[in-house]
Design a protein around this motif. Structure first.
Motif, PDB file in Angstrom:
ATOM      1  N   VAL A 135       0.814  -1.222   0.000  1.00 15.27           N
ATOM      2  CA  VAL A 135       0.000   0.000   0.000  1.00 15.27           C
ATOM      3  C   VAL A 135       0.848   1.273   0.000  1.00 15.27           C
ATOM      4  O   VAL A 135       0.308   2.380   0.014  1.00 15.27           O
ATOM      5  N   ARG A 136       2.166   1.117  -0.046  1.00 17.61           N
ATOM      6  CA  ARG A 136       3.053   2.285   0.048  1.00 17.61           C
ATOM      7  C   ARG A 136       2.860   3.232  -1.124  1.00 17.61           C
ATOM      8  O   ARG A 136       2.755   4.452  -0.941  1.00 17.61           O
ATOM      9  N   GLU A 137       2.824   2.681  -2.331  1.00 20.13           N
ATOM     10  CA  GLU A 137       2.668   3.550  -3.500  1.00 20.13           C
ATOM     11  C   GLU A 137       1.308   4.234  -3.508  1.00 20.13           C
ATOM     12  O   GLU A 137       1.188   5.380  -3.961  1.00 20.13           O
ATOM     13  N   GLU A 138       0.283   3.568  -2.984  1.00 18.98           N
ATOM     14  CA  GLU A 138      -1.034   4.196  -2.903  1.00 18.98           C
ATOM     15  C   GLU A 138      -0.999   5.431  -2.017  1.00 18.98           C
ATOM     16  O   GLU A 138      -1.649   6.441  -2.303  1.00 18.98           O
ATOM     17  N   LEU A 139      -0.225   5.364  -0.933  1.00 17.69           N
ATOM     18  CA  LEU A 139      -0.077   6.527  -0.062  1.00 17.69           C
ATOM     19  C   LEU A 139       0.610   7.672  -0.795  1.00 17.69           C
ATOM     20  O   LEU A 139       0.183   8.828  -0.704  1.00 17.69           O
ATOM     21  N   VAL A 140       1.662   7.353  -1.547  1.00 16.09           N
ATOM     22  CA  VAL A 140       2.395   8.397  -2.267  1.00 16.09           C
ATOM     23  C   VAL A 140       1.499   9.020  -3.347  1.00 16.09           C
ATOM     24  O   VAL A 140       1.559  10.229  -3.591  1.00 16.09           O
ATOM     25  N   LYS A 141       0.644   8.227  -3.965  1.00 17.75           N
ATOM     26  CA  LYS A 141      -0.320   8.761  -4.935  1.00 17.75           C
ATOM     27  C   LYS A 141      -1.294   9.711  -4.247  1.00 17.75           C
ATOM     28  O   LYS A 141      -1.672  10.756  -4.810  1.00 17.75           O
TER      29      LYS A 141
END
Length: 235
Positions: A135-141
């Motif tokens: 879910v890390r990239e979702e947070l950055v998005k």
């Protein structure tokens, strides 16, 4: 207070509890190489990108030291908000803000689900590495979507190398640094065990790729020492 958390046998995985919160500022300065220098760079680029009546979010604000330093040099009216999910850290942060009489808002929040307002700057100091890779990239998005055009995301992370030998040498270099800061071999190994599967670092390239995949037009390293790096991503 001096960090003595890992002088005794560990009984659980690492967490930001009251014991850690009480010594966290000392832990950071002795555990993160050139920590003050990377924070000064973060402060500089925050001020450069902060507009009148702008907004700054610090994700994983811990004891609010960075936000307090940013507040001291503010040249514009701005809202500073720190988010953390550790009550112990936030209690320390609130005491600091009250002691200095500053208007900084610190909240207990899940940074993955928090509803962000449009902001000039997002900051994340050694926080993404504790977010599950799934879910890390979702947070950055989500961060990118909440930023103003040309807004910036400044984040510091522990990084790995995909070269097994170099990665091993980087870790050895870091442990030598920790020894010069007064940590014993036992404390170093105890903390490493406590952080196993809790802290999951990316490489420098993987962090940059993640930012570019999340809607940022540019991302590069502002500062790096061995396996610690500070990045800036521009929307």
């Amino acid at each position: 207070m001096n960090d003595k958390v890992f002088t005794k046998p560990i009984k659980k995985q690492f967490e930001f509890d009251e014991e850690v919160a009480a010594v966290f500022d000392d832990m950071l300065e002795r555990s993160v190489p050139f920590y003050k220098e990377s924070q000064k760079i973060t402060e500089f680029f925050t001020h450069k990108n902060l507009s009148e009546n702008g907004l700054v979010y610090d994700l994983g604000c811990s004891t609010a030291s960075l936000l307090l330093n940013i507040h001291r040099k503010l040249e514009v009216n701005a809202e500073l908000i720190g988010l953390d999910n550790s009550e112990a850290m936030l209690a320390q942060a609130e005491r600091k803000c009250e002691a200095f009489g500053v208007d900084i808002e610190v909240k207990n929040a899940d940074i993955l689900t928090y509803e962000y307002k449009e902001a000039d700057v997002f900051i994340s100091n050694y926080t993404l590495q504790f977010i599950r890779p799934l879910v890390r990239e979702e947070l950055v998005k989500k961060i990118s979507a909440a930023l103003k055009k040309e807004g910036v995301f400044i984040f510091s992370e522990k990084v790995i190398s995909h070269s097994p030998k170099l990665n091993k040498d980087l870790i050895e270099c870091y442990y030598d640094f920790k020894k010069t800061q007064g940590y014993s071999e036992y404390e170093i190994m105890q903390k490493r065990e406590a952080l196993e599967n809790v802290l999951v670092p990316y490489s420098e390239d993987e962090n940059i790729k993640m930012a570019l995949n999340s809607g940022f037009s540019h991302c590069e390293v502002l500062f790096r020492w061995a396996n610690f790096a500070t990045f800036i991503a521009v929307k």
